[in-house]
Design an enzyme around this catalytic site. Structure first.
Site, PDB file in Angstrom:
ATOM      1  N   ASN A  28      70.735  47.497  65.340  1.00 41.54           N
ATOM      2  CA  ASN A  28      69.383  47.445  64.780  1.00 41.54           C
ATOM      3  C   ASN A  28      68.737  48.833  64.864  1.00 41.54           C
ATOM      4  O   ASN A  28      69.291  49.766  65.435  1.00 41.54           O
ATOM      5  CB  ASN A  28      68.552  46.424  65.581  1.00 41.54           C
ATOM      6  CG  ASN A  28      67.412  45.854  64.767  1.00 41.54           C
ATOM      7  OD1 ASN A  28      67.018  46.387  63.726  1.00 41.54           O
ATOM      8  ND2 ASN A  28      66.856  44.760  65.247  1.00 41.54           N
ATOM      9  N   PHE A  29      67.553  48.939  64.302  1.00 41.30           N
ATOM     10  CA  PHE A  29      66.708  50.141  64.357  1.00 41.30           C
ATOM     11  C   PHE A  29      67.401  51.386  63.797  1.00 41.30           C
ATOM     12  O   PHE A  29      67.206  52.502  64.279  1.00 41.30           O
ATOM     13  CB  PHE A  29      66.197  50.394  65.784  1.00 41.30           C
ATOM     14  CG  PHE A  29      65.430  49.225  66.347  1.00 41.30           C
ATOM     15  CD1 PHE A  29      64.216  48.844  65.797  1.00 41.30           C
ATOM     16  CD2 PHE A  29      65.946  48.477  67.391  1.00 41.30           C
ATOM     17  CE1 PHE A  29      63.519  47.743  66.281  1.00 41.30           C
ATOM     18  CE2 PHE A  29      65.262  47.376  67.884  1.00 41.30           C
ATOM     19  CZ  PHE A  29      64.039  47.009  67.335  1.00 41.30           C
ATOM     20  N   LEU A  30      68.212  51.188  62.785  1.00 42.97           N
ATOM     21  CA  LEU A  30      68.791  52.326  62.073  1.00 42.97           C
ATOM     22  C   LEU A  30      67.662  53.073  61.364  1.00 42.97           C
ATOM     23  O   LEU A  30      66.904  52.480  60.602  1.00 42.97           O
ATOM     24  CB  LEU A  30      69.810  51.801  61.050  1.00 42.97           C
ATOM     25  CG  LEU A  30      70.237  52.747  59.937  1.00 42.97           C
ATOM     26  CD1 LEU A  30      70.998  53.942  60.514  1.00 42.97           C
ATOM     27  CD2 LEU A  30      71.109  51.993  58.923  1.00 42.97           C
ATOM     28  N   THR A  83      71.323  42.760  60.360  1.00 42.48           N
ATOM     29  CA  THR A  83      70.582  42.202  59.230  1.00 42.48           C
ATOM     30  C   THR A  83      69.964  43.328  58.421  1.00 42.48           C
ATOM     31  O   THR A  83      69.814  44.458  58.906  1.00 42.48           O
ATOM     32  CB  THR A  83      69.446  41.276  59.709  1.00 42.48           C
ATOM     33  OG1 THR A  83      68.615  42.002  60.611  1.00 42.48           O
ATOM     34  CG2 THR A  83      69.974  40.032  60.377  1.00 42.48           C
ATOM     35  N   LEU A 100      65.463  40.688  65.692  1.00 43.91           N
ATOM     36  CA  LEU A 100      64.171  41.381  65.696  1.00 43.91           C
ATOM     37  C   LEU A 100      64.043  42.225  64.436  1.00 43.91           C
ATOM     38  O   LEU A 100      65.014  42.739  63.928  1.00 43.91           O
ATOM     39  CB  LEU A 100      64.069  42.288  66.916  1.00 43.91           C
ATOM     40  CG  LEU A 100      64.193  41.575  68.257  1.00 43.91           C
ATOM     41  CD1 LEU A 100      63.985  42.568  69.390  1.00 43.91           C
ATOM     42  CD2 LEU A 100      63.212  40.422  68.377  1.00 43.91           C
TER      43      LEU A 100
HETATM   44  C1  MYA Z   1      81.959  46.725  66.170  1.00 49.88           C
HETATM   45  C2  MYA Z   1      80.723  47.445  66.218  1.00 49.88           C
HETATM   46  C3  MYA Z   1      80.213  47.691  64.761  1.00 49.88           C
HETATM   47  C4  MYA Z   1      78.821  48.356  64.786  1.00 49.88           C
HETATM   48  C5  MYA Z   1      78.307  48.700  63.402  1.00 49.88           C
HETATM   49  C6  MYA Z   1      77.971  47.447  62.595  1.00 49.88           C
HETATM   50  C7  MYA Z   1      77.346  47.836  61.249  1.00 49.88           C
HETATM   51  C8  MYA Z   1      75.900  48.238  61.403  1.00 49.88           C
HETATM   52  C9  MYA Z   1      75.294  48.570  60.069  1.00 49.88           C
HETATM   53  C10 MYA Z   1      73.879  49.076  60.221  1.00 49.88           C
HETATM   54  C11 MYA Z   1      72.898  47.956  60.457  1.00 49.88           C
HETATM   55  C12 MYA Z   1      71.495  48.470  60.535  1.00 49.88           C
HETATM   56  C13 MYA Z   1      70.484  47.360  60.695  1.00 49.88           C
HETATM   57  C14 MYA Z   1      69.103  47.975  60.543  1.00 49.88           C
HETATM   58  O1  MYA Z   1      68.627  48.686  61.374  1.00 49.88           O
HETATM   59  S1  MYA Z   1      68.280  47.639  59.084  1.00 49.88           S
HETATM   60  C15 MYA Z   1      66.973  48.809  59.089  1.00 49.88           C
HETATM   61  C16 MYA Z   1      67.293  49.961  58.243  1.00 49.88           C
HETATM   62  N1  MYA Z   1      66.280  50.987  58.392  1.00 49.88           N
HETATM   63  C17 MYA Z   1      65.311  51.207  57.506  1.00 49.88           C
HETATM   64  O2  MYA Z   1      65.227  50.581  56.480  1.00 49.88           O
HETATM   65  C18 MYA Z   1      64.318  52.273  57.897  1.00 49.88           C
HETATM   66  C19 MYA Z   1      63.909  53.187  56.756  1.00 49.88           C
HETATM   67  N2  MYA Z   1      65.090  53.732  56.048  1.00 49.88           N
HETATM   68  C20 MYA Z   1      65.902  54.672  56.543  1.00 49.88           C
HETATM   69  O3  MYA Z   1      65.766  55.160  57.652  1.00 49.88           O
HETATM   70  C21 MYA Z   1      67.038  55.087  55.651  1.00 49.88           C
HETATM   71  O4  MYA Z   1      66.703  54.766  54.325  1.00 49.88           O
HETATM   72  C22 MYA Z   1      68.381  54.424  56.004  1.00 49.88           C
HETATM   73  C23 MYA Z   1      68.815  54.878  57.391  1.00 49.88           C
HETATM   74  C24 MYA Z   1      68.296  52.914  55.952  1.00 49.88           C
HETATM   75  C25 MYA Z   1      69.417  54.860  54.990  1.00 49.88           C
HETATM   76  O5  MYA Z   1      69.447  56.258  54.930  1.00 49.88           O
HETATM   77  P1  MYA Z   1      69.681  57.065  53.567  1.00 49.88           P
HETATM   78  O6  MYA Z   1      68.935  56.396  52.514  1.00 49.88           O
HETATM   79  O7  MYA Z   1      69.400  58.473  53.849  1.00 49.88           O
HETATM   80  O8  MYA Z   1      71.243  56.809  53.234  1.00 49.88           O
HETATM   81  P2  MYA Z   1      72.450  57.789  53.590  1.00 49.88           P
HETATM   82  O9  MYA Z   1      72.609  58.805  52.528  1.00 49.88           O
HETATM   83  O10 MYA Z   1      72.304  58.296  54.964  1.00 49.88           O
HETATM   84  O11 MYA Z   1      73.675  56.774  53.536  1.00 49.88           O
HETATM   85  C26 MYA Z   1      73.914  56.021  52.396  1.00 49.88           C
HETATM   86  C27 MYA Z   1      74.797  54.873  52.798  1.00 49.88           C
HETATM   87  O12 MYA Z   1      74.080  54.058  53.752  1.00 49.88           O
HETATM   88  C28 MYA Z   1      74.076  52.719  53.291  1.00 49.88           C
HETATM   89  N3  MYA Z   1      72.873  52.068  53.771  1.00 49.88           N
HETATM   90  C29 MYA Z   1      71.619  52.234  53.342  1.00 49.88           C
HETATM   91  N4  MYA Z   1      70.785  51.443  54.032  1.00 49.88           N
HETATM   92  C30 MYA Z   1      71.542  50.766  54.912  1.00 49.88           C
HETATM   93  C31 MYA Z   1      71.273  49.801  55.887  1.00 49.88           C
HETATM   94  N5  MYA Z   1      70.032  49.326  56.091  1.00 49.88           N
HETATM   95  N6  MYA Z   1      72.274  49.313  56.638  1.00 49.88           N
HETATM   96  C32 MYA Z   1      73.533  49.754  56.443  1.00 49.88           C
HETATM   97  N7  MYA Z   1      73.869  50.665  55.524  1.00 49.88           N
HETATM   98  C33 MYA Z   1      72.867  51.167  54.764  1.00 49.88           C
HETATM   99  C34 MYA Z   1      74.112  52.839  51.790  1.00 49.88           C
HETATM  100  O13 MYA Z   1      74.530  51.620  51.205  1.00 49.88           O
HETATM  101  C35 MYA Z   1      75.099  53.970  51.625  1.00 49.88           C
HETATM  102  O14 MYA Z   1      76.422  53.500  51.811  1.00 49.88           O
HETATM  103  P3  MYA Z   1      77.340  53.193  50.506  1.00 49.88           P
HETATM  104  O15 MYA Z   1      76.509  52.357  49.579  1.00 49.88           O
HETATM  105  O16 MYA Z   1      77.706  54.512  49.906  1.00 49.88           O
HETATM  106  O17 MYA Z   1      78.526  52.443  51.012  1.00 49.88           O
END
Ligand code: MYA
Length: 527
Positions: free
Chosen positions: A234-236, A270, A527
């Site tokens: 969370n909190f990405l 989520t 959350l």
């Molecule tokens: C085994 C353990 C595993 C652990 C990991 C499990 C997975 C966890 C996954 C994370 C769960 C997080 C749960 C939460 O916290 S969800 C909350 C997300 N945060 C926000 O919405 C806050 C405001 N926004 C931002 O900070 C940025 O816009 C974010 C960081 C969202 C994207 O920054 P930016 O716009 O600068 O993008 P980029 O150039 O760096 O990167 C582009 C790539 O990122 C993909 N993207 C965009 N948004 C999301 C998103 N919400 N989940 C996953 N991926 C996302 C996108 O499809 C593209 O990939 P692809 O389309 O090319 O493939």
């Protein structure tokens, strides 16, 4: 992730891009800034250096692709709730527009592909051991460095707060912002068994400024009959100035590496965004509590066919709670609450498998612990849990909600909106039949949940909350309409990393209205 929303009423085909708007319920449409999709010429910095699968990193995704889009509402839509959500909530993307191939990062990850037919549920990757996982973080450009955030250091908590406050979620006019608190992070990120290194930050090497963050906490996730040691991610957040530079894939890979090092290979997360591929999708619903305040701050315009007095009276709640034996949960209740809640959650297809100490943390945080009082009016409190106890001392129900307020900028009268989010609950009525499909017990449960949540709304009002949000998960479809929750068009997608699962009902019918018969199979509240 908290909430996502757009406008419910799809009668207009006009699409207006907003990040998060001001709320309005049933009101006239507040003029919104209409953004064009002009491509801004941006200098693109590649942050990662060696990501083969994400080599498209140099070609940034256009901001338009990640900008939430909403349909313009008609005057009779539940706009105040909708808009309020928007600022509370997670950003939402356009409906899925990319093909699987266009997900340059996600197509490389162990996630279910769109339209993939799932015969057998199970892990996607072949089993690995932590030894096979790199010992060192993924390389970053030399201008940046990885860090681990330390929640024991108030300065670092403030850094997370500052990053999220300015960059996490806000409305298009930058009027509303999440108002996280150190106590919120202490609760959300310091779950039992939490690993310090799962709080991953990226700093500017020269200034040490925190510019990106992602968090993981441990959990046991049950998908139908399989329980997986997992992380909840969370909190990405990426600083606005570093958007579209492919930092997100690096953050995800780095947190994955750190989690894998602990021999954990699955995660629950989520988002409002559509990624490959949701296992379930729930919808946001919102219940105005203090309509007058929402109207004062411009969130809830007065509908043309109504009056202020009518709107206030519409959302009036009884003066006092009505459930005999309703009281704040105490630490000594945990054994009974645990049995009740765990049995209730066992009926859902996607749920966290709690240990007792975890449940105590999530429902009570540190209230009543180490000399800290269990005071419902503690201004630092972020989670409230209430139980219903019979005269003989049996706990029959539990209900809880957490607080995530939003700052209102530039309003002379109010500086914040206080928002409650429905969290875990259970009622012994639900346990009266082995199957959730039992019609008689469902009718009884519906009556009980209406009463339980009416009481939760009264408690929320008495605690000064202005709006109460809930998703269509658990058995929520049984009470949302009856208690005047308005449908949002914000949806929250549930994802499981490295696990193929057949879809799980999100409490919605195909036309996106409430499925009051089958309800949802989702029992995990994030959350
Ligand atoms: C085994 C353990 C595993 C652990 C990991 C499990 C997975 C966890 C996954 C994370 C769960 C997080 C749960 C939460 O916290 S969800 C909350 C997300 N945060 C926000 O919405 C806050 C405001 N926004 C931002 O900070 C940025 O816009 C974010 C960081 C969202 C994207 O920054 P930016 O716009 O600068 O993008 P980029 O150039 O760096 O990167 C582009 C790539 O990122 C993909 N993207 C965009 N948004 C999301 C998103 N919400 N989940 C996953 N991926 C996302 C996108 O499809 C593209 O990939 P692809 O389309 O090319 O493939």
């Amino acid at each position: 992730m908290a909430t996502a929303t757009t406008i419910d009423d799809r009668s207009s085909s006009e699409e207006v891009q907003v990040s998060n708007g001001a709320p309005s319920v049933e009101g006239t449409q507040k003029p919104k800034k209409k953004k064009t999709n002009k491509k801004k010429k941006k200098k693109v910095a590649k942050i990662e250096t060696d990501s083969a699968e994400d080599s498209a990193a140099v070609a940034p995704i256009e901001p338009a692709q990640i900008t939430p889009v909403v349909s313009a509402p008609s005057s009779n839509s539940v706009r105040d709730l909708e808009e309020l959500l928007r600022q509370l909530a997670m950003p939402r993307d356009k409906p899925q527009q990319k093909s699987m191939e266009e997900y340059k990062f996600w197509r490389t990850q162990p996630v279910t592909k769109f339209d993939e037919k799932i015969d057998d549920e199970g892990s996607i990757d072949a089993p690995k051991t932590p030894d096979e996982v790199p010992d060192h973080p993924y390389p970053l450009l030399k201008e940046f460095e990885w860090d681990t955030l330390d929640l024991n250091d108030p300065v670092q908590i403030t850094e997370i707060y500052d990053l999220l406050y300015a960059n996490y979620v806000e409305d298009a006019d930058e009027t509303f912002r999440f108002k996280y608190s150190p106590q919120f992070f202490d609760w959300a990120l310091r779950a039992p068994g939490c690993r310090p290194e799962w709080l991953v930050g990226v700093r500017v090497a020269a200034t040490k400024k925190l510019v990106a963050f992602i968090s993981g906490i441990p959990m046991h996730l049950r998908v139908r009959n399989t329980t997986l040691p997992s992380a909840e991610v969370n909190f990405l957040c990426v600083h606005k100035k570093l958007r579209s530079k492919r930092l997100t894939p690096l953050l995800i890979k780095e947190v994955t590496r750190r989690i894998n090092k602990q021999n954990i290979w699955h995660a629950l997360y989520t988002g409002g965004v559509i990624l490959p591929s949701p296992v379930s999708t729930c919808r946001y619903y919102h219940r105005s509590i203090n309509w007058a305040k929402l109207n004062d701050v411009g969130f809830s315009p007065l509908p043309p066919n109504s009056t202020r007095a009518k709107m206030i009276s519409k959302y009036l709640l009884p003066a006092k709670t009505s459930l005999p034996g309703l009281r704040l949960m105490e630490r000594g209740d945990i054994d009974q609450v645990y049995d009740l809640l765990v049995t209730y959650l066992s009926k859902f297809e996607l749920a966290q498998v709690f240990e007792k100490d975890e449940l105590l943390h999530w429902l009570m945080h540190d209230h009543g612990l180490n000399g800290k009082s269990n005071d419902a009016n503690d201004p630092d409190r972020v989670i409230w849990a209430y139980v219903v106890e019979t005269e003989k001392g049996a706990i029959t129900d539990v209900v809880s909600f957490y607080k995530l307020p939003s700052t209102v900028l530039g309003n002379a009268k109010h500086d914040s909106i206080n928002i409650a989010y429905s969290f875990y609950y259970a009622s012994s009525v639900a346990l009266e039949a082995p199957s959730r499909a039992d019609v008689a017990v469902t009718a009884k449960l519906k009556a009980r949940l209406i009463k339980l949540f009416e009481n939760a709304l009264i408690l929320s009002r008495d605690l000064d909350f202005d709006v109460f949000n809930a998703l269509t998960l658990l058995d929520n479809p049984l009470f949302l309409d009856e208690l005047k929750f308005g449908a949002g068009d914000g949806y929250l997608n549930y994802y499981v990393f490295n696990y193929k699962a057949r879809p799980i009902a999100g409490g919605l019918l195909p036309d996106q209205s409430l499925d009051v018969v089958n309800r949802s199979g989702v029992g995990a509240v994030m959350l």
